[in-house]
Write a protein that holds these residues in place. Structure first.
Motif, PDB file in Angstrom:
ATOM      1  N   ARG A   1       0.833  -1.203   0.000  1.00 16.94           N
ATOM      2  CA  ARG A   1       0.000   0.000   0.000  1.00 16.94           C
ATOM      3  C   ARG A   1       0.871   1.257   0.000  1.00 16.94           C
ATOM      4  O   ARG A   1       0.638   2.187  -0.784  1.00 16.94           O
ATOM      5  CB  ARG A   1      -0.934  -0.013   1.209  1.00 16.94           C
ATOM      6  CG  ARG A   1      -2.030   1.033   1.176  1.00 16.94           C
ATOM      7  CD  ARG A   1      -3.034   0.870   2.319  1.00 16.94           C
ATOM      8  NE  ARG A   1      -3.723  -0.416   2.287  1.00 16.94           N
ATOM      9  CZ  ARG A   1      -3.460  -1.453   3.094  1.00 16.94           C
ATOM     10  NH1 ARG A   1      -2.535  -1.350   4.032  1.00 16.94           N
ATOM     11  NH2 ARG A   1      -4.118  -2.586   2.996  1.00 16.94           N
TER      12      ARG A   1
ATOM     13  N   ALA B   1       2.636   1.623  -3.367  1.00 17.33           N
ATOM     14  CA  ALA B   1       1.683   2.023  -4.407  1.00 17.33           C
ATOM     15  C   ALA B   1       1.318   3.495  -4.251  1.00 17.33           C
ATOM     16  O   ALA B   1       1.272   4.240  -5.245  1.00 17.33           O
ATOM     17  CB  ALA B   1       0.428   1.151  -4.354  1.00 17.33           C
ATOM     18  N   ASP B   2       1.090   3.931  -3.011  1.00 15.43           N
ATOM     19  CA  ASP B   2       0.760   5.334  -2.765  1.00 15.43           C
ATOM     20  C   ASP B   2       1.891   6.263  -3.186  1.00 15.43           C
ATOM     21  O   ASP B   2       1.648   7.390  -3.619  1.00 15.43           O
ATOM     22  CB  ASP B   2       0.428   5.559  -1.278  1.00 15.43           C
ATOM     23  CG  ASP B   2      -0.902   4.940  -0.865  1.00 15.43           C
ATOM     24  OD1 ASP B   2      -1.687   4.519  -1.757  1.00 15.43           O
ATOM     25  OD2 ASP B   2      -1.145   4.844   0.359  1.00 15.43           O
TER      26      ASP B   2
ATOM     27  N   GLY C   1       3.805   5.673  -5.686  1.00 14.57           N
ATOM     28  CA  GLY C   1       4.023   5.503  -7.120  1.00 14.57           C
ATOM     29  C   GLY C   1       5.215   4.611  -7.464  1.00 14.57           C
ATOM     30  O   GLY C   1       5.659   4.588  -8.608  1.00 14.57           O
ATOM     31  N   GLN C   2       5.698   3.852  -6.476  1.00 11.58           N
ATOM     32  CA  GLN C   2       6.867   2.996  -6.699  1.00 11.58           C
ATOM     33  C   GLN C   2       6.506   1.644  -7.315  1.00 11.58           C
ATOM     34  O   GLN C   2       7.358   0.986  -7.908  1.00 11.58           O
ATOM     35  CB  GLN C   2       7.615   2.765  -5.383  1.00 11.58           C
ATOM     36  CG  GLN C   2       8.135   4.041  -4.753  1.00 11.58           C
ATOM     37  CD  GLN C   2       9.129   4.749  -5.656  1.00 11.58           C
ATOM     38  OE1 GLN C   2      10.069   4.133  -6.156  1.00 11.58           O
ATOM     39  NE2 GLN C   2       8.913   6.021  -5.899  1.00 11.58           N
ATOM     40  N   ILE C   3       5.250   1.220  -7.142  1.00 13.50           N
ATOM     41  CA  ILE C   3       4.792  -0.050  -7.703  1.00 13.50           C
ATOM     42  C   ILE C   3       3.375   0.112  -8.245  1.00 13.50           C
ATOM     43  O   ILE C   3       2.666   1.060  -7.886  1.00 13.50           O
ATOM     44  CB  ILE C   3       4.799  -1.198  -6.663  1.00 13.50           C
ATOM     45  CG1 ILE C   3       3.804  -0.917  -5.524  1.00 13.50           C
ATOM     46  CG2 ILE C   3       6.190  -1.463  -6.135  1.00 13.50           C
ATOM     47  CD1 ILE C   3       3.541  -2.113  -4.628  1.00 13.50           C
ATOM     48  N   THR C   4       2.997  -0.823  -9.077  1.00  9.11           N
ATOM     49  CA  THR C   4       1.613  -0.921  -9.544  1.00  9.11           C
ATOM     50  C   THR C   4       1.144  -2.330  -9.229  1.00  9.11           C
ATOM     51  O   THR C   4       1.399  -3.267  -9.993  1.00  9.11           O
ATOM     52  CB  THR C   4       1.515  -0.658 -11.062  1.00  9.11           C
ATOM     53  OG1 THR C   4       2.098   0.611 -11.357  1.00  9.11           O
ATOM     54  CG2 THR C   4       0.074  -0.681 -11.531  1.00  9.11           C
TER      55      THR C   4
ATOM     56  N   PRO D   1      -1.074  -5.555  -9.055  1.00 14.01           N
ATOM     57  CA  PRO D   1      -2.134  -6.063  -9.922  1.00 14.01           C
ATOM     58  C   PRO D   1      -3.371  -6.425  -9.108  1.00 14.01           C
ATOM     59  O   PRO D   1      -3.654  -7.585  -8.853  1.00 14.01           O
ATOM     60  CB  PRO D   1      -1.504  -7.303 -10.569  1.00 14.01           C
ATOM     61  CG  PRO D   1      -0.512  -7.775  -9.565  1.00 14.01           C
ATOM     62  CD  PRO D   1      -0.031  -6.544  -8.842  1.00 14.01           C
TER      63      PRO D   1
ATOM     64  N   LEU E   1       5.467  -6.104 -10.321  1.00 16.32           N
ATOM     65  CA  LEU E   1       5.061  -4.907  -9.569  1.00 16.32           C
ATOM     66  C   LEU E   1       5.607  -3.610 -10.138  1.00 16.32           C
ATOM     67  O   LEU E   1       5.243  -2.523  -9.649  1.00 16.32           O
ATOM     68  CB  LEU E   1       5.483  -5.042  -8.105  1.00 16.32           C
ATOM     69  CG  LEU E   1       4.743  -6.086  -7.282  1.00 16.32           C
ATOM     70  CD1 LEU E   1       5.430  -6.292  -5.940  1.00 16.32           C
ATOM     71  CD2 LEU E   1       3.292  -5.696  -7.090  1.00 16.32           C
ATOM     72  N   GLN E   2       6.464  -3.681 -11.136  1.00 18.56           N
ATOM     73  CA  GLN E   2       7.055  -2.469 -11.712  1.00 18.56           C
ATOM     74  C   GLN E   2       5.948  -1.511 -12.161  1.00 18.56           C
ATOM     75  O   GLN E   2       4.954  -1.944 -12.741  1.00 18.56           O
ATOM     76  CB  GLN E   2       7.949  -2.815 -12.902  1.00 18.56           C
ATOM     77  CG  GLN E   2       9.236  -3.499 -12.552  1.00 18.56           C
ATOM     78  CD  GLN E   2      10.161  -2.641 -11.718  1.00 18.56           C
ATOM     79  OE1 GLN E   2      10.251  -1.425 -11.881  1.00 18.56           O
ATOM     80  NE2 GLN E   2      10.858  -3.272 -10.797  1.00 18.56           N
ATOM     81  N   PRO E   3       6.116  -0.219 -11.889  1.00 17.54           N
ATOM     82  CA  PRO E   3       5.091   0.751 -12.319  1.00 17.54           C
ATOM     83  C   PRO E   3       4.968   0.742 -13.841  1.00 17.54           C
ATOM     84  O   PRO E   3       5.938   0.517 -14.558  1.00 17.54           O
ATOM     85  CB  PRO E   3       5.587   2.096 -11.807  1.00 17.54           C
ATOM     86  CG  PRO E   3       6.865   1.851 -11.128  1.00 17.54           C
ATOM     87  CD  PRO E   3       7.232   0.402 -11.224  1.00 17.54           C
ATOM     88  N   ASP E   4       3.750   0.998 -14.283  1.00 17.21           N
ATOM     89  CA  ASP E   4       3.490   1.038 -15.752  1.00 17.21           C
ATOM     90  C   ASP E   4       4.226   2.166 -16.424  1.00 17.21           C
ATOM     91  O   ASP E   4       4.515   3.173 -15.936  1.00 17.21           O
ATOM     92  CB  ASP E   4       1.987   1.184 -16.008  1.00 17.21           C
ATOM     93  CG  ASP E   4       1.223  -0.019 -15.479  1.00 17.21           C
ATOM     94  OD1 ASP E   4       1.789  -1.114 -15.433  1.00 17.21           O
ATOM     95  OD2 ASP E   4       0.052   0.176 -15.093  1.00 17.21           O
TER      96      ASP E   4
END
Length: 193
Positions: free
Chosen positions: A137, A140-141, A143-146, A148, A190-193
């Motif tokens: 969480r 993701a907050d 912006g380090q991971i995305t 799924p 998990l790499q950001p898009d």
């Protein structure tokens, strides 16, 4: 042996129990074996633990207590996503995994864990999922991971995959290899898009 208790007497009992379990197996280890190794009488041992199942549960609880801290530290460390996940997954197994897999009674100890300490394992796994979900969480907050999907579900998949590796590995080397591959796969996913 990992530190499982702040109480020296309990620590001695748990260390002695681990030595006995890994030497004789769970079924063949008696309370007498544990008491003798701990340097105490069997009645004194019973004042601390009602049976060897309770002692095994104490070992499991100690493992998860240490693993939770080590996983959180690994996730907070530097490095790539895959490197941090690899360190966390290694920490999740901890020193106990290598010790169990190196023991000639490792399979029996895994099975004993489920029957003797199932509740402690379930509680520990739930806490581990919480550590992973909190990290996911926060990442993701930032912006380090995305992730799924839902972070709680991703955390559950982490722990389920680790169980799968543990239960299908023939030895510690194959376990370690599986952990490294799993970390690389999840890190890439998990790499950001």
């Amino acid at each position: 042996m990992i530190k499982t208790s702040n109480d020296p007497k309990q620590q001695a009992i748990l260390e002695s129990a681990w030595e006995a379990f890994s030497t004789y197996g769970f079924r063949k280890t008696s309370m007498d074996d544990i008491a003798r190794r701990a340097g105490m009488s069997r009645p004194a041992l019973y004042l601390s633990y009602r049976n060897k199942e309770a002692i095994f549960a104490g070992l499991v609880e100690g493992h998860y207590g240490l693993a939770l801290d080590m996983v959180a530290d690994a996730l907070a460390s530097g490095g790539t996503l895959s490197e941090r996940l690899h360190a966390a997954f290694e920490a999740q197994g901890g020193p106990a995994m290598k010790a169990m897999m190196d023991s000639p009674h490792g399979l029996e100890l895994f099975e004993a864990g489920m029957s003797a300490a199932g509740e402690a394992i379930a509680t520990g796994e739930l806490a581990l999922r919480g550590v992973y979900a909190q990290w996911l969480r926060a990442e993701a907050d930032a912006g380090q991971i995305t992730p799924p999907g839902n972070v709680e579900e991703v955390a559950r998949v982490f722990c389920s995959a680790m169980k799968g590796i543990k239960h299908t590995s023939q030895d510690y080397a194959s376990y370690a290899s599986g952990v490294a591959q799993l970390a690389a796969l999840f890190g890439a996913a998990l790499q950001p898009d």
